[in-house]
Structures are given as C-alpha cells and as structure tokens.
Enzyme design. Structure first.
Site, mmCIF file in Angstrom:
data_model
loop_
_atom_site.group_PDB
_atom_site.id
_atom_site.type_symbol
_atom_site.label_atom_id
_atom_site.label_comp_id
_atom_site.label_asym_id
_atom_site.label_seq_id
_atom_site.Cartn_x
_atom_site.Cartn_y
_atom_site.Cartn_z
ATOM 1 N N ARG A 1 52.262 35.359 52.179
ATOM 2 C CA ARG A 1 52.189 34.745 53.471
ATOM 3 C C ARG A 1 53.541 34.511 54.143
ATOM 4 N NH1 ARG A 1 48.741 29.674 51.845
ATOM 5 N NH2 ARG A 1 50.482 29.485 50.424
ATOM 6 N N ASP B 1 42.687 38.434 44.235
ATOM 7 C CA ASP B 1 42.193 37.089 44.498
ATOM 8 C C ASP B 1 41.235 36.687 43.388
ATOM 9 O OD1 ASP B 1 42.125 34.988 46.889
ATOM 10 O OD2 ASP B 1 40.116 35.077 46.014
ATOM 11 N N ARG C 1 48.368 42.461 57.870
ATOM 12 C CA ARG C 1 47.183 41.752 58.329
ATOM 13 C C ARG C 1 46.584 42.421 59.566
ATOM 14 N NH1 ARG C 1 48.678 35.383 58.166
ATOM 15 N NH2 ARG C 1 46.436 35.219 58.485
ATOM 16 N N ARG D 1 52.024 33.157 44.475
ATOM 17 C CA ARG D 1 51.894 33.841 45.767
ATOM 18 C C ARG D 1 53.225 34.406 46.239
ATOM 19 N NH1 ARG D 1 49.281 28.904 47.942
ATOM 20 N NH2 ARG D 1 47.156 28.879 47.194
ATOM 21 N N TYR E 1 34.107 27.308 43.949
ATOM 22 C CA TYR E 1 33.871 28.075 45.170
ATOM 23 C C TYR E 1 32.459 28.651 45.201
ATOM 24 C CZ TYR E 1 38.891 27.696 45.816
ATOM 25 O OH TYR E 1 40.161 27.207 45.983
#
Length: 329
Positions: free
Chosen positions: A6, A51, A15, A2, A135
């Site tokens: 973030r 993703d 965002r 990542r 998931y």
C-alpha cells in the site's frame, strides 16, 4: 508485514489494472508485486503477495474486496453453510498461487535490484484457523467479531468442525507453498487476542500445534513463524505449546521480557510500531534502536509489530532499513 503494497507508488499503479483478487491470482502480477520492495530496498525476505482469505474462497465461500470497506463474504452460520465448503477444490483453485511461488524462487536465484542472488528468503503464509474463521462467520472485517465468538460459545460443535476443516486445509495449503518454493512460512493469527485463555488454548494454540506438527513431519527443515497478535502473556504459552521456530510479536509486546521467559532457541520477530515509521526521523530511529537492543542475546528478526501504513513515505522505510543495517555492521 505488508512490505509489498500500500505505501509503494509502483504498487498502487497496479490497482488501476486489476482488482485485488485478480492481482493475487495472476502469477505475472503477484510475482511483480512481491519483488517490488526487494528491488527498491534489497530486503532480506520476500513475502508472497496473496491474502489469508484465498483459502475460504478456494473452498467455495463467496469473497469480494470492496474499496474502503475490505473483504465481504457470505457468512457461515449453519450446518448447511458449512456443508457447502469443499476443501477438495483448494489445490486446483490455488494453483496460480503456487505458480507465483515457483516463479519467485527462480527470480530470487538471480540478483534482484541491489539484492544479490540467493540472498533473499522466500516466505509463504496463511491465516490461522481462528482468524480466518472470524471473517468467514462474521462475513467481513470487524473490531469484535462478535458472531464468531458467539458461535464458539453457543454452538461449539459447529465451530469446532469449522476450525478442524480450516486446520487440515491450512496444512495442505502451506505444504503446497513449501513444495512450490517457500523457504519459510508464517501463520497469522491476527485476532487471537480477542479470546479468553480457555478459548485461546482451544482455538489458537491447539490448531497451531497441529499445523506445526504436520508441516514438520512433511518438511522437517522448513521454519515456521507464528504470530498470535495481541496475545499478551499468552504468547509465551503459544510459543511453548505450538512448537513454532519463531514468535512474531505485536507492537505492544515487550521483547526483552518475552525473551527472558521464552523457550531456549526460540527466535523472536518484531516489533516496531508502524506509526513510528510513518513519523520517520529521530523518533523512528530511536524506536528502532530500542527494539534492536531489546532483541540482543537471542536470535531476532527485525520487523514491524503490524503492517506498514498506506500513507508511509517509502523514504522512511529506506531510512529504517539503513538504520538497522548500520546497527548490525
């Protein structure tokens, strides 16, 4: 782990402009988000902004990303649920992702910030079948993924068909990423450590072996990194049996002990604790030096053992990179 994202203020600004799925599927945005950490830090690898759940979404499973909750999917729990998935949709639906990779390959052929032209490896990735199935079956994030593991034991035929579908589709998607410009790919099995050894061999090692063999047949020069997170001692069997070129290790793995038993020629990747980067300073430098020292004597890609934490100051990441580069010069 990542590196785009973030913890960067320039990333967080996006965002406000689009939701997560839109960012993944819009080449202009995904290209920019991939390149942000390269401009800032001149890292050696650029990781596609995407993703692991793009694949089930592309096959027709509903997917939403909820703020402070994470991904939410309509669970796959029955034969009829499985029948609704259509792998033939994947190539068309993921075309924007491949366009992003093509743009990134062109961009990286020129200087990007302080990174010289052609000095940054472009990495594609996918979730491994077991982790993606977690998931898909549980319908979102979990600590235990009890519904998925229950299906594996109580409805093995159904679960095997789901894993087989994901295995074949993952090969096709990673192959398309390579054809679009990815120079290496990584297979993330983030929840592999939830399984006992028998199920680990069946649902982690066997699919990874099939994926690696198929990709090597199509693209023999492309390197493949496997990440069976929290696998413990089973990571060695994973490395021996799957044929991956590099084994990524989580924070709890002992690189030196793994290196002593790993197959010759296997590259090790990892595994600094992200918390130490959040702390920064002497603690971070000490841990980074220990990881680098443990990796000596074998090809080693320095990385974290899991993702950068959102509250990490970018200055700490810059200091970490400078520390590692000073060791190696």
């Amino acid at each position: 782990m990542r590196q785009a994202g973030r913890f960067l203020p320039e990333f967080r600004a996006f965002r406000e402009k689009a939701n997560f799925l839109t960012r993944c599927m819009t080449p202009d945005i995904a290209t920019e988000l991939t390149l942000q950490p390269i401009r800032r830090f001149a890292m050696d690898g650029a990781i596609l902004f995407s993703d692991i759940l793009i694949l089930p979404w592309a096959m027709g499973q509903s997917l939403d990303f909820i703020e402070n909750k994470g991904p939410v999917l309509e669970p796959i729990r029955s034969e009829s649920d499985l029948a609704r998935l259509n792998p033939r949709r994947v190539a068309e639906v993921t075309a924007p992702v491949m366009e992003t990779l093509s743009r990134l390959r062109r961009a990286l052929s020129e200087p990007v910030g302080a990174a010289p032209a052609n000095s940054v490896t472009l990495l594609g990735f996918a979730g491994a079948p077991f982790t993606v199935s977690c998931y898909m079956v549980d319908g979102g994030s979990s600590r235990e993924f009890a519904q998925t593991r229950l299906m594996a034991f109580s409805e093995p035929s159904l679960f095997d068909r789901l894993i087989a579908l994901l295995t074949e589709s993952t090969v096709d998607m990673l192959s398309a990423q390579i054809e679009a410009g990815a120079q290496a790919v990584m297979l993330f099995d983030s929840w592999a450590g939830l399984l006992p050894p028998t199920e680990f061999r069946r649902h982690v090692i066997a699919p990874a072996r099939q994926i690696v063999a198929a990709l090597k047949a199509r693209h023999p020069c492309v390197k493949i990194i496997g990440f069976p997170r929290l696998a413990g001692i089973m990571a060695l069997e994973y490395a021996r049996e799957t044929g991956v070129d590099a084994l990524a290790l989580d924070t709890g793995a002992d690189i030196k002990a793994i290196a002593a038993q790993a197959p010759p020629g296997l590259v090790l990747q990892g595994n600094l604790d992200p918390i130490s980067v959040l702390a920064g300073g002497e603690a971070m430098r000490r841990e980074a030096l220990a990881v680098r020292e443990a990796g000596r004597g074998r090809a080693h890609v320095f990385n974290l053992g899991h993702g950068v934490l959102p509250t990490t100051p970018p200055e700490h990441v810059g200091e970490l990179i400078a520390t590692i580069r000073n060791i190696d010069t």
